[in-house]
Scaffold this motif. Sequence first.
Motif, PDB file in Angstrom:
ATOM      1  N   SER A  88       0.815  -1.217   0.000  1.00 51.05           N
ATOM      2  CA  SER A  88       0.000   0.000   0.000  1.00 51.05           C
ATOM      3  C   SER A  88       0.851   1.271   0.000  1.00 51.05           C
ATOM      4  O   SER A  88       0.344   2.363   0.275  1.00 51.05           O
ATOM      5  CB  SER A  88      -0.921   0.007   1.226  1.00 51.05           C
ATOM      6  OG  SER A  88      -1.820  -1.089   1.190  1.00 51.05           O
ATOM      7  N   HIS A  89       2.119   1.159  -0.327  1.00 53.45           N
ATOM      8  CA  HIS A  89       3.043   2.299  -0.315  1.00 53.45           C
ATOM      9  C   HIS A  89       2.853   3.086  -1.618  1.00 53.45           C
ATOM     10  O   HIS A  89       3.524   2.845  -2.619  1.00 53.45           O
ATOM     11  CB  HIS A  89       4.476   1.779  -0.189  1.00 53.45           C
ATOM     12  CG  HIS A  89       5.461   2.798   0.308  1.00 53.45           C
ATOM     13  ND1 HIS A  89       5.672   4.007  -0.314  1.00 53.45           N
ATOM     14  CD2 HIS A  89       6.308   2.777   1.375  1.00 53.45           C
ATOM     15  CE1 HIS A  89       6.610   4.677   0.329  1.00 53.45           C
ATOM     16  NE2 HIS A  89       7.009   3.954   1.373  1.00 53.45           N
ATOM     17  N   ALA A  90       1.929   4.050  -1.595  1.00 53.45           N
ATOM     18  CA  ALA A  90       1.609   4.804  -2.810  1.00 53.45           C
ATOM     19  C   ALA A  90       2.829   5.536  -3.368  1.00 53.45           C
ATOM     20  O   ALA A  90       2.998   5.636  -4.589  1.00 53.45           O
ATOM     21  CB  ALA A  90       0.488   5.800  -2.518  1.00 53.45           C
ATOM     22  N   SER A  91       3.695   6.036  -2.496  1.00 53.47           N
ATOM     23  CA  SER A  91       4.870   6.778  -2.963  1.00 53.47           C
ATOM     24  C   SER A  91       5.850   5.878  -3.706  1.00 53.47           C
ATOM     25  O   SER A  91       6.556   6.338  -4.609  1.00 53.47           O
ATOM     26  CB  SER A  91       5.578   7.452  -1.786  1.00 53.47           C
ATOM     27  OG  SER A  91       4.740   8.427  -1.201  1.00 53.47           O
ATOM     28  N   GLN A  94       4.440   5.638  -7.153  1.00 51.56           N
ATOM     29  CA  GLN A  94       4.679   6.901  -7.851  1.00 51.56           C
ATOM     30  C   GLN A  94       6.141   7.023  -8.268  1.00 51.56           C
ATOM     31  O   GLN A  94       6.444   7.392  -9.406  1.00 51.56           O
ATOM     32  CB  GLN A  94       4.249   8.075  -6.957  1.00 51.56           C
ATOM     33  CG  GLN A  94       5.140   9.294  -6.885  1.00 51.56           C
ATOM     34  CD  GLN A  94       5.305  10.066  -8.173  1.00 51.56           C
ATOM     35  OE1 GLN A  94       4.440  10.074  -9.038  1.00 51.56           O
ATOM     36  NE2 GLN A  94       6.437  10.745  -8.303  1.00 51.56           N
ATOM     37  N   CYS A 113       1.537   4.687 -11.829  1.00 52.63           N
ATOM     38  CA  CYS A 113       0.897   5.903 -11.343  1.00 52.63           C
ATOM     39  C   CYS A 113      -0.600   5.708 -11.157  1.00 52.63           C
ATOM     40  O   CYS A 113      -1.196   6.319 -10.263  1.00 52.63           O
ATOM     41  CB  CYS A 113       1.185   7.059 -12.302  1.00 52.63           C
ATOM     42  SG  CYS A 113       2.789   7.808 -12.001  1.00 52.63           S
ATOM     43  N   LYS A 115      -1.915   2.966 -10.095  1.00 52.64           N
ATOM     44  CA  LYS A 115      -2.010   2.311  -8.799  1.00 52.64           C
ATOM     45  C   LYS A 115      -1.809   3.319  -7.661  1.00 52.64           C
ATOM     46  O   LYS A 115      -2.507   3.270  -6.631  1.00 52.64           O
ATOM     47  CB  LYS A 115      -0.962   1.194  -8.704  1.00 52.64           C
ATOM     48  CG  LYS A 115      -1.050   0.368  -7.426  1.00 52.64           C
ATOM     49  CD  LYS A 115      -2.357  -0.380  -7.319  1.00 52.64           C
ATOM     50  CE  LYS A 115      -2.393  -1.276  -6.092  1.00 52.64           C
ATOM     51  NZ  LYS A 115      -3.688  -1.988  -5.962  1.00 52.64           N
ATOM     52  N   ALA A 116      -0.883   4.255  -7.858  1.00 54.45           N
ATOM     53  CA  ALA A 116      -0.614   5.263  -6.828  1.00 54.45           C
ATOM     54  C   ALA A 116      -1.853   6.105  -6.549  1.00 54.45           C
ATOM     55  O   ALA A 116      -2.187   6.361  -5.387  1.00 54.45           O
ATOM     56  CB  ALA A 116       0.549   6.156  -7.250  1.00 54.45           C
ATOM     57  N   GLN A 118      -4.939   5.283  -7.207  1.00 57.52           N
ATOM     58  CA  GLN A 118      -5.982   4.435  -6.632  1.00 57.52           C
ATOM     59  C   GLN A 118      -5.801   4.328  -5.121  1.00 57.52           C
ATOM     60  O   GLN A 118      -6.775   4.347  -4.359  1.00 57.52           O
ATOM     61  CB  GLN A 118      -5.960   3.052  -7.279  1.00 57.52           C
ATOM     62  CG  GLN A 118      -6.490   3.024  -8.702  1.00 57.52           C
ATOM     63  CD  GLN A 118      -6.296   1.686  -9.391  1.00 57.52           C
ATOM     64  OE1 GLN A 118      -5.526   0.828  -8.908  1.00 57.52           O
ATOM     65  NE2 GLN A 118      -6.952   1.494 -10.512  1.00 57.52           N
ATOM     66  N   LEU A 119      -4.550   4.222  -4.693  1.00 52.63           N
ATOM     67  CA  LEU A 119      -4.263   4.153  -3.263  1.00 52.63           C
ATOM     68  C   LEU A 119      -4.458   5.500  -2.576  1.00 52.63           C
ATOM     69  O   LEU A 119      -4.851   5.555  -1.413  1.00 52.63           O
ATOM     70  CB  LEU A 119      -2.829   3.663  -3.046  1.00 52.63           C
ATOM     71  CG  LEU A 119      -2.572   2.187  -3.361  1.00 52.63           C
ATOM     72  CD1 LEU A 119      -1.075   1.903  -3.412  1.00 52.63           C
ATOM     73  CD2 LEU A 119      -3.243   1.290  -2.323  1.00 52.63           C
ATOM     74  N   ASN A 120      -4.170   6.578  -3.305  1.00 49.82           N
ATOM     75  CA  ASN A 120      -4.290   7.929  -2.737  1.00 49.82           C
ATOM     76  C   ASN A 120      -4.881   8.854  -3.797  1.00 49.82           C
ATOM     77  O   ASN A 120      -4.146   9.458  -4.582  1.00 49.82           O
ATOM     78  CB  ASN A 120      -2.924   8.430  -2.276  1.00 49.82           C
ATOM     79  CG  ASN A 120      -3.005   9.827  -1.673  1.00 49.82           C
ATOM     80  OD1 ASN A 120      -4.094  10.397  -1.524  1.00 49.82           O
ATOM     81  ND2 ASN A 120      -1.864  10.408  -1.340  1.00 49.82           N
ATOM     82  N   TYR A 123      -3.374  12.449  -4.577  1.00 46.52           N
ATOM     83  CA  TYR A 123      -1.926  12.427  -4.806  1.00 46.52           C
ATOM     84  C   TYR A 123      -1.580  13.226  -6.070  1.00 46.52           C
ATOM     85  O   TYR A 123      -1.402  12.675  -7.147  1.00 46.52           O
ATOM     86  CB  TYR A 123      -1.480  10.982  -4.932  1.00 46.52           C
ATOM     87  CG  TYR A 123      -0.031  10.695  -4.624  1.00 46.52           C
ATOM     88  CD1 TYR A 123       0.861  11.702  -4.265  1.00 46.52           C
ATOM     89  CD2 TYR A 123       0.444   9.390  -4.678  1.00 46.52           C
ATOM     90  CE1 TYR A 123       2.178  11.414  -3.974  1.00 46.52           C
ATOM     91  CE2 TYR A 123       1.759   9.085  -4.389  1.00 46.52           C
ATOM     92  CZ  TYR A 123       2.619  10.105  -4.040  1.00 46.52           C
ATOM     93  OH  TYR A 123       3.933   9.809  -3.754  1.00 46.52           O
TER      94      TYR A 123
END
Length: 214
Positions: A88-91, A94, A113, A115-116, A118-120, A123
């Motif tokens: 779940s590490h959006a960064s 990214q 990106c 996925k990033a 979607q998680l945040n 962002y």
Amino acid sequence: MNRKAFGILILGFSLACSSAQKPASGPTIDQSKTQPAVTEQRSADIDKEGPAPTDAEGFFARGNKRYGEGKFQGAIEDYTETLKLNPSHASAFQNRCVARIGLKDFAGSIEDCTKAVQLNPQYGIAYNSRCWARLQMNQDLPAALSDCNKAIELSPGYVNAYDSRGQLYIALKDKQAAIRDLEKALSLDASMADTEAALAKAKQISEFCDLEFI
């Protein structure tokens, strides 16, 4: 001084000047998740004899260091290890997106990106990265514009988002919008040489288009 020595002197001066310039415009990595007291030491040891990272943030920090050194493949490997330990590490998604852009893997960068965000969903920096990747592929430019708009909505002071949208407007042939965004980017950071070049290009194309109607 002979001609050869003079040429070497000029070359050295040119290299010194170029090394002082800021990196090219486009997406940037996110270092906000790094824990300096722990991970920067691990990061500093990577090319020496220090210990390898043992947790997600350690791999993330080392990935950032490798990216900063232009070691895009190594950065991708570290961000991948981060995601194995913390899916779940959006960064990490990214930053892996940005590293993949460095290797011209634009399809893979768009996946990361996506996925990033979607998680945040808030962002902004990841929306800009996906906008830039889509621009480089020269595909689905309306979706790229939507990404850039979202990046600016979420991060109004993010200079790279204005630069990205300005260059995207050039591709979309909207010259006045391109000029507006590129000038905005330069108002936020006047040292961006690539943005200056893009602005000059937008103005030239705009003038050429105006001449067509004379």
